[in-house]
Design an enzyme around this catalytic site. Structure first.
Site, mmCIF file in Angstrom:
data_model
loop_
_atom_site.group_PDB
_atom_site.id
_atom_site.type_symbol
_atom_site.label_atom_id
_atom_site.label_comp_id
_atom_site.label_asym_id
_atom_site.label_seq_id
_atom_site.Cartn_x
_atom_site.Cartn_y
_atom_site.Cartn_z
ATOM 1 N N GLY A 8 0.796 -1.238 0.000
ATOM 2 C CA GLY A 8 0.000 0.000 0.000
ATOM 3 C C GLY A 8 0.823 1.279 0.000
ATOM 4 O O GLY A 8 0.246 2.369 -0.028
ATOM 5 N N ALA A 9 2.160 1.165 0.016
ATOM 6 C CA ALA A 9 2.992 2.370 -0.125
ATOM 7 C C ALA A 9 3.551 2.478 -1.545
ATOM 8 O O ALA A 9 4.417 3.301 -1.823
ATOM 9 C CB ALA A 9 4.130 2.360 0.896
ATOM 10 N N THR A 124 -1.652 -9.130 -13.455
ATOM 11 C CA THR A 124 -1.417 -8.338 -14.666
ATOM 12 C C THR A 124 -1.876 -9.062 -15.936
ATOM 13 O O THR A 124 -1.940 -10.295 -15.959
ATOM 14 C CB THR A 124 0.104 -8.034 -14.766
ATOM 15 N N ASP A 125 -2.130 -8.280 -16.983
ATOM 16 C CA ASP A 125 -2.447 -8.871 -18.297
ATOM 17 C C ASP A 125 -1.224 -9.561 -18.903
ATOM 18 O O ASP A 125 -1.340 -10.342 -19.843
ATOM 19 C CB ASP A 125 -2.993 -7.803 -19.258
ATOM 20 N N GLU A 126 -0.035 -9.277 -18.358
ATOM 21 C CA GLU A 126 1.190 -9.838 -18.943
ATOM 22 C C GLU A 126 1.280 -11.354 -18.770
ATOM 23 O O GLU A 126 2.069 -12.009 -19.443
ATOM 24 C CB GLU A 126 2.427 -9.140 -18.353
ATOM 25 N N TYR A 148 9.279 -11.447 -14.616
ATOM 26 C CA TYR A 148 8.215 -10.741 -13.879
ATOM 27 C C TYR A 148 6.857 -11.403 -14.126
ATOM 28 O O TYR A 148 6.168 -11.801 -13.178
ATOM 29 C CB TYR A 148 8.159 -9.261 -14.306
ATOM 30 N N SER A 149 6.477 -11.532 -15.407
ATOM 31 C CA SER A 149 5.132 -12.058 -15.680
ATOM 32 C C SER A 149 5.031 -13.526 -15.277
ATOM 33 O O SER A 149 3.960 -13.983 -14.845
ATOM 34 C CB SER A 149 4.727 -11.837 -17.133
ATOM 35 N N LYS A 152 4.266 -13.530 -11.596
ATOM 36 C CA LYS A 152 2.876 -13.157 -11.334
ATOM 37 C C LYS A 152 1.938 -14.322 -11.697
ATOM 38 O O LYS A 152 0.991 -14.620 -10.980
ATOM 39 C CB LYS A 152 2.482 -11.904 -12.123
ATOM 40 N N LYS A 187 9.128 3.635 -14.710
ATOM 41 C CA LYS A 187 8.088 3.106 -15.582
ATOM 42 C C LYS A 187 7.910 3.989 -16.833
ATOM 43 O O LYS A 187 8.399 5.105 -16.894
ATOM 44 C CB LYS A 187 6.771 2.961 -14.810
ATOM 45 N N TYR A 205 11.898 1.434 -27.126
ATOM 46 C CA TYR A 205 12.366 0.085 -27.471
ATOM 47 C C TYR A 205 11.974 -0.323 -28.892
ATOM 48 O O TYR A 205 10.824 -0.123 -29.312
ATOM 49 C CB TYR A 205 11.734 -0.944 -26.533
ATOM 50 N N ARG A 212 -0.219 -1.528 -25.980
ATOM 51 C CA ARG A 212 -0.781 -1.840 -24.669
ATOM 52 C C ARG A 212 -2.042 -1.011 -24.444
ATOM 53 O O ARG A 212 -2.214 0.041 -25.063
ATOM 54 C CB ARG A 212 0.199 -1.445 -23.531
ATOM 55 N N ARG A 271 13.810 -4.773 -25.904
ATOM 56 C CA ARG A 271 13.916 -5.580 -24.678
ATOM 57 C C ARG A 271 13.847 -7.065 -25.034
ATOM 58 O O ARG A 271 13.115 -7.467 -25.938
ATOM 59 C CB ARG A 271 12.741 -5.214 -23.772
ATOM 60 N N GLY A 273 12.612 -10.740 -24.986
ATOM 61 C CA GLY A 273 11.304 -11.347 -24.722
ATOM 62 C C GLY A 273 10.160 -10.343 -24.725
ATOM 63 O O GLY A 273 9.137 -10.558 -24.080
HETATM 64 N N1 LIG Z 1 1.563 -0.681 -12.663
HETATM 65 C C1 LIG Z 1 0.850 -1.383 -13.536
HETATM 66 O O1 LIG Z 1 0.581 -0.940 -14.646
HETATM 67 C C2 LIG Z 1 0.299 -2.740 -13.154
HETATM 68 C C3 LIG Z 1 -0.576 -3.358 -14.042
HETATM 69 C C4 LIG Z 1 -1.130 -4.577 -13.672
HETATM 70 C C5 LIG Z 1 -0.823 -5.139 -12.453
HETATM 71 N N2 LIG Z 1 0.048 -4.518 -11.616
HETATM 72 C C6 LIG Z 1 0.297 -5.120 -10.310
HETATM 73 O O2 LIG Z 1 -0.208 -4.210 -9.358
HETATM 74 C C7 LIG Z 1 0.553 -4.295 -8.155
HETATM 75 C C8 LIG Z 1 1.035 -2.920 -7.746
HETATM 76 O O3 LIG Z 1 1.834 -2.372 -8.802
HETATM 77 P P1 LIG Z 1 2.491 -0.927 -8.657
HETATM 78 O O4 LIG Z 1 2.746 -0.439 -10.024
HETATM 79 O O5 LIG Z 1 1.709 -0.122 -7.702
HETATM 80 O O6 LIG Z 1 3.887 -1.340 -7.988
HETATM 81 P P2 LIG Z 1 4.977 -0.492 -7.191
HETATM 82 O O7 LIG Z 1 6.295 -1.060 -7.572
HETATM 83 O O8 LIG Z 1 4.740 0.974 -7.337
HETATM 84 O O9 LIG Z 1 4.676 -0.842 -5.642
HETATM 85 C C9 LIG Z 1 4.952 -2.097 -5.084
HETATM 86 C C10 LIG Z 1 4.902 -1.940 -3.573
HETATM 87 O O10 LIG Z 1 5.115 -3.223 -2.982
HETATM 88 C C11 LIG Z 1 6.029 -3.071 -1.882
HETATM 89 N N3 LIG Z 1 6.730 -4.354 -1.688
HETATM 90 C C12 LIG Z 1 7.632 -4.938 -2.512
HETATM 91 N N4 LIG Z 1 8.066 -6.102 -1.972
HETATM 92 C C13 LIG Z 1 7.407 -6.257 -0.791
HETATM 93 C C14 LIG Z 1 7.406 -7.261 0.201
HETATM 94 N N5 LIG Z 1 8.199 -8.352 0.108
HETATM 95 N N6 LIG Z 1 6.606 -7.101 1.282
HETATM 96 C C15 LIG Z 1 5.820 -5.996 1.411
HETATM 97 N N7 LIG Z 1 5.779 -5.005 0.502
HETATM 98 C C16 LIG Z 1 6.561 -5.138 -0.597
HETATM 99 C C17 LIG Z 1 6.963 -1.942 -2.321
HETATM 100 O O11 LIG Z 1 7.623 -1.351 -1.216
HETATM 101 C C18 LIG Z 1 5.977 -0.994 -3.013
HETATM 102 O O12 LIG Z 1 5.398 -0.108 -2.080
HETATM 103 C C19 LIG Z 1 1.670 -5.300 -8.428
HETATM 104 O O13 LIG Z 1 1.277 -6.547 -7.924
HETATM 105 C C20 LIG Z 1 1.752 -5.350 -9.945
HETATM 106 O O14 LIG Z 1 2.218 -6.610 -10.379
HETATM 107 C C21 LIG Z 1 0.623 -3.333 -11.950
#
Ligand SMILES: NC(=O)c1ccc[n+]([C@@H]2O[C@H](COP(=O)([O-])OP(=O)(O)OC[C@H]3O[C@@H](n4cnc5c(N)ncnc54)[C@H](O)[C@@H]3O)[C@@H](O)[C@H]2O)c1
Length: 326
Positions: A8-9, A124-126, A148-149, A152, A187, A205, A212, A271, A273
């Site tokens: 949540g941070a 994720t859609d990935e 990564y994908s 997930k 990002k 890239y 997307r 990139r 893959g």
């Molecule tokens: N950003 C996108 O476009 C997108 C799209 C689809 C799905 N997602 C998914 O949504 C989620 C959030 O993505 P985001 O872009 O906000 O990511 P982000 O990288 O901004 O945030 C990830 C957060 O997870 C925390 N974290 C990492 N490892 C941890 C651990 N071991 N324990 C506790 N906290 C931990 C980090 O400190 C950070 O606050 C992810 O699961 C990602 O796979 C993201």
């Protein structure tokens, strides 16, 4: 409702926490985050003093600590945003992705199982891999192409297994690329905007024709709240905007908004893959009444304005990488 929001941070998790506190005025939220390079509590500054919000620093892999938090605060449900999220980092070194994204999700599933509480897994859609034609429904096979994908997808399969084997009340989601304020500068969109604000070139890239869908972070938060309250146990839901464009078009749109020309684009080696296209069939979540409310154009204008007005937030940690993993 007492809700534990892991990760949540981060970018999407912090928006969700603030959104839910605003939309559900009798809910209490516990934000649980390891504060990796991608996490910081400044995103939660407005609510750090709220008596309905508690921040807890912790690692989702640490089962005993997660369990202690769940038991102590009598948590009713978990929403798991915590993850390592940068595709290029996973190509460099996959270990933290395996640890947090797979082992961490497993830890949360075990706790959800023990306490009989709902868990919503953000994915994720990935996981579907590259979709050359048409749109991937939730029944599409998993064909992940990056570490990564793959991590997930592995977590999503564990969620399925915990529902099938133990009856854990778990719901999964697959979102398209999400954009908005407080997205880490590594990002794709933050890289474009912050490079241009610093009058630097924008790397692109390959041929730039990878496509997307892009969605505003509030549309995603609204979808997650809806699914938390209404989704059927054991189901997975795609969350896509339908706003599909190529990476080259995306950069061109931002260049226009920022009053710059295409000479700022530098083509770089593709990139490894690299998936050509992601596209989601969203009939299931739309049947529950969700649809995106923000157009890509207004979202891009807002994001450009936000990064322009909040330079102190991103300048210290600005990365030199690019990526189209949102
Ligand atoms: N950003 C996108 O476009 C997108 C799209 C689809 C799905 N997602 C998914 O949504 C989620 C959030 O993505 P985001 O872009 O906000 O990511 P982000 O990288 O901004 O945030 C990830 C957060 O997870 C925390 N974290 C990492 N490892 C941890 C651990 N071991 N324990 C506790 N906290 C931990 C980090 O400190 C950070 O606050 C992810 O699961 C990602 O796979 C993201």
């Amino acid at each position: 409702m007492k809700l534990l929001v892991t990760g949540g941070a981060g970018f999407m998790g912090s928006y969700f926490v603030k959104y839910v506190l605003h939309e559900r005025t009798d809910w209490e939220i516990f934000t649980y985050d390891k504060l990796t390079y991608a996490g910081d509590t400044s995103k939660l500054a407005d609510i750090m003093e709220s008596d309905r919000h508690t921040f807890i620093e912790g690692d989702i892999v640490d089962g005993p600590h997660v369990e202690e938090v769940i038991a102590y605060y009598s948590v009713d449900a978990i929403v798991n945003f915590a993850a390592e999220t940068h595709v290029d980092n996973s190509i460099e070194k996959a270990d933290p992705f395996i640890r947090t994204n797979i082992t961490g999700t497993h830890t949360l599933l075990e706790v959800a199982r023990k306490y009989g509480i709902r868990m919503l897994q953000i994915s994720t859609d990935e996981v579907y891999g590259s979709i050359e034609e048409g749109r991937a429904a939730e029944t599409h096979c998993f064909e992940p192409n990056s570490p990564y994908s793959a991590s997930k997808a592995s977590a999503d399969l564990l969620c399925r297994a915990y529902y099938q084997t133990y009856g854990v009340d778990v719901v999964g989601t697959h979102a398209c690329n999400v954009i908005g304020p407080y997205q880490y500068s590594e990002k794709f969109l933050p890289t474009i905007v912050t490079n241009l604000l610093q009058d630097k070139q924008v790397p692109l890239y390959g041929d730039g024709m990878n496509a997307r869908e892009w969605m505003y972070v509030e549309d995603h938060a609204r979808a997650i709240l809806l699914l938390l309250e209404q989704a059927a146990s054991g189901e997975r839901y795609n969350i896509g905007s339908g706003a599909e464009i190529s990476n080259r078009e995306m950069i061109t749109k931002v260049l226009e908004i920022m009053g710059k020309d295409t000479s700022y684009i530098t083509y770089v080696e593709d990139r490894k893959g690299h998936d050509r296209r992601y596209a989601l069939d969203t009939r299931n979540i739309r049947a529950l009444g969700w649809e995106p409310q923000y157009s890509l154009e207004e979202t891009l204008r807002y994001v450009v304005r936000w990064y322009t007005e909040n330079q102190s937030w991103w300048q210290e940690t600005k990365s030199t990488q690019t990526n189209d993993n949102a």
